[in-house]
Scaffold this motif. Structure first.
Motif, PDB file in Angstrom:
ATOM      1  N   HIS A   6       0.824  -1.199   0.000  1.00 31.99           N
ATOM      2  CA  HIS A   6       0.000   0.000   0.000  1.00 31.99           C
ATOM      3  C   HIS A   6       0.865   1.259   0.000  1.00 31.99           C
ATOM      4  N   ASP A  81      -7.624 -15.213 -12.239  1.00 26.76           N
ATOM      5  CA  ASP A  81      -8.172 -14.509 -11.071  1.00 26.76           C
ATOM      6  C   ASP A  81      -7.228 -14.552  -9.874  1.00 26.76           C
ATOM      7  N   ARG A  84      -3.752 -11.463  -8.702  1.00 29.24           N
ATOM      8  CA  ARG A  84      -3.728 -10.562  -7.542  1.00 29.24           C
ATOM      9  C   ARG A  84      -4.404 -11.246  -6.366  1.00 29.24           C
ATOM     10  N   GLY A  86      -6.567 -11.029  -3.095  1.00 27.39           N
ATOM     11  CA  GLY A  86      -7.535 -10.087  -2.521  1.00 27.39           C
ATOM     12  C   GLY A  86      -8.261  -9.349  -3.618  1.00 27.39           C
ATOM     13  N   ASP A  87      -8.150  -8.033  -3.633  1.00 27.39           N
ATOM     14  CA  ASP A  87      -8.874  -7.213  -4.599  1.00 27.39           C
ATOM     15  C   ASP A  87      -8.329  -7.433  -6.019  1.00 27.39           C
ATOM     16  N   PRO A  88      -9.221  -7.661  -7.031  1.00 26.58           N
ATOM     17  CA  PRO A  88      -8.738  -7.950  -8.392  1.00 26.58           C
ATOM     18  C   PRO A  88      -8.083  -6.749  -9.087  1.00 26.58           C
ATOM     19  N   VAL A  89      -8.254  -5.527  -8.526  1.00 27.29           N
ATOM     20  CA  VAL A  89      -7.656  -4.338  -9.150  1.00 27.29           C
ATOM     21  C   VAL A  89      -6.453  -3.828  -8.369  1.00 27.29           C
ATOM     22  N   THR A  90      -6.559  -3.806  -7.020  1.00 27.76           N
ATOM     23  CA  THR A  90      -5.470  -3.225  -6.219  1.00 27.76           C
ATOM     24  C   THR A  90      -4.767  -4.244  -5.324  1.00 27.76           C
ATOM     25  N   GLY A  91      -5.186  -5.502  -5.363  1.00 31.87           N
ATOM     26  CA  GLY A  91      -4.566  -6.527  -4.507  1.00 31.87           C
ATOM     27  C   GLY A  91      -3.096  -6.735  -4.827  1.00 31.87           C
ATOM     28  N   ALA A 264      -8.404  -4.236 -15.487  1.00 30.63           N
ATOM     29  CA  ALA A 264      -7.770  -5.212 -14.595  1.00 30.63           C
ATOM     30  C   ALA A 264      -7.103  -6.306 -15.408  1.00 30.63           C
ATOM     31  N   GLN A 424      -9.377 -18.375  -3.012  1.00 34.46           N
ATOM     32  CA  GLN A 424      -9.536 -16.956  -3.365  1.00 34.46           C
ATOM     33  C   GLN A 424     -10.995 -16.506  -3.256  1.00 34.46           C
ATOM     34  N   LYS A 425     -11.920 -17.348  -3.753  1.00 37.07           N
ATOM     35  CA  LYS A 425     -13.344 -16.972  -3.776  1.00 37.07           C
ATOM     36  C   LYS A 425     -14.104 -17.502  -2.544  1.00 37.07           C
TER      37      LYS A 425
END
Length: 471
Positions: A6, A81, A84, A86-91, A264, A424-425
């Motif tokens: 982060h 999938d 990343r 966690g988050d698919p965009v910011t993980g 993504a 993951q899911k």
């Protein structure tokens, strides 16, 4: 340390030069990813599909091809999938297949994944060295048959050609990383279409010329061509050959790590996978089916080098040269992740070693200086030499292809993607979706075991009559 991704994102998130992880901005697109996948997938495996279809017949052959394409696409979508966490965009990004396994499954499974993945990449390098030498030999023999007639002996040793291929790979192996070989992938992808189209065209021409579709519903005949036991082993081996023809999951995460975002990376990768698997499946169905239609039970193990065709000899030469050019690129696409893993590990173990970390600028007139690293030069050269020597000792194309397909298909294409996706899911154990995923995984395990058994039986049978380094 937990905050690091982060913190990096805050520093680099809005930068035009860097991505959210602090690395130089990635530039890959759906088309470069598709080129990498097609280079990896439409490899030498396409040439054994007529033979594989001949073992299985008109019913099982095309059905198995379609099933493998569906499983490959579906599990590749699951795997994308997992790039990343966690988050698919910011993980947090996972740079390699092993990183993804580490982030999602952890523990002992990471070591198992590493051993299987890198052993498979090593095996693919051997398989491609064998395939390229067979094509170079075929060019020589094709010209010999043209001059001396189809019944001439025209025996040619594959050893010098393997050495030539090894020398080429030593040079190309000095390209530092995956990001810098996209041009080689595009050239290789064009070549794969070239020889696949020629193979397909010759099959269509043969069927048109004879006016007859060869083959049977159940494949190669028991009694006239093979014994009952050989039929079983060969059918299993055909499954391995088809699995190998679709195998690229082991480098999917590495390809995904070259993609720019937004959108993504997973979204782009799924599109690239759909395009690539669809294109590949159409080619595979056409090459496998028309090759079988042309030659029936006599379909050669390698469509362009098994001399099902003799003429036009110049067209065969073009196709076989295209195979060699393609395999030069495909070898790099597969080996770069292995090279990167060894070099990264060496740098972690010996961070102060000048041999491992220091790069020397080698001036090239008209270009940027080439960055030469001594460790990279020595270790990659040794790797290519080892794969070349093993190829000389065991040049059985169909058996090696079957073993590679069987060994890598279930764990890398099915088991790990399914298990990582479940984590993951957060899919609940014993839910309908969990049960369906486990049934898919179990069925593919059975196919892999059968394919491995058939291919090992083929190697044992070949070794009984083979003499190394002889033509």
């Amino acid at each position: 340390m937990a905050d690091k991704p982060h913190q990096v994102f805050e520093v680099y998130g809005e930068s035009k030069c860097f991505d959210d992880d602090g690395r130089i901005k990635r530039t890959g697109s759906v088309w470069t990813a598709s080129a990498h996948i097609i280079t990896a997938v439409i490899g030498s495996g396409v040439l054994s599909l007529a033979w594989a279809t001949a073992q299985l017949g008109w019913v099982a052959g095309p059905t198995v091809l379609l099933l493998f394409s569906f499983v490959t696409y579906y599990t590749s979508a699951l795997l994308s999938d997992c790039y990343r966490t966690g988050d698919p965009v910011t993980g947090k990004r996972n740079y390699t297949y092993m990183d993804a396994v580490r982030a999602n499954l952890g523990g002992f499974q990471v070591k198992i994944c590493g051993v299987i993945q890198y052993a498979n990449l090593f095996g693919v390098a051997i398989g491609y060295t064998i395939a390229s030498s067979i094509s170079m030999v075929a060019v020589n023999r094709s010209n010999c048959f043209h001059k001396q007639g189809h019944h001439a002996a025209c025996n040619v040793s594959s050893t010098p050609y393997m050495i030539m291929f090894g020398v080429m790979e030593i040079i190309f192996s000095q390209i530092p990383d995956f990001d810098q070989i996209s041009w080689l992938s595009i050239v290789a992808a064009v070549m794969s279409f070239t020889y696949s189209t020629i193979g397909l065209g010759l099959g269509v021409a043969q069927v048109a010329e004879t006016g007859k579709i060869e083959g049977s519903l159940t494949g190669i005949s028991i009694g006239t061509e093979v014994t009952e036991m050989q039929k079983i082993w060969r059918s299993f081996q055909a499954l391995g050959a088809i699995a190998f023809a679709y195998s690229y999951s082991l480098i999917l995460i590495e390809i995904q790590d070259t993609l720019k975002s937004p959108p993504a990376e997973a979204k782009t990768m799924k599109r690239a996978t759909l395009i690539s698997v669809a294109v590949t499946t159409v080619f595979y169905m056409l090459c496998g089916c028309f090759g079988y239609a042309a030659f029936g039970d006599q379909s050669p193990g390698n469509l362009l080098t098994g001399f099902g065709f003799y003429n036009p000899y110049w067209l065969l030469d073009i196709a076989n040269i295209a195979i060699v050019v393609h395999l030069v690129g495909a070898y790099q696409v597969y080996c770069q992740p292995l090279f990167a893993f060894v070099e990264k590990t060496a740098a972690e173990w010996y961070p102060d070693s000048k041999i491992i970390t220091k790069e020397i600028d080698v001036p090239i007139p008209g270009f940027k200086p080439f960055k030469l690293n001594l460790f990279r030069l020595v270790w990659r050269t040794i790797f290519v030499i080892i794969t070349t020597v093993i190829s000389m000792l065991m040049p059985f194309f169909n058996d090696v292809v079957g073993i590679l397909g069987a060994f890598g298909f279930w764990p890398l294409t099915v088991y790990f993607p399914v298990e990582m996706y479940i984590v993951q899911k957060r899919i609940t154990k014993w839910s309908a979706r969990w049960i369906c995923l486990q049934i898919l995984s179990g069925a593919c395990l059975v196919i892999s075991i059968a394919a491995a058994a058939g291919s090992f039986a083929g190697v044992v049978s070949d070794l009984k009559v083979y003499r190394p380094f002889q033509s």
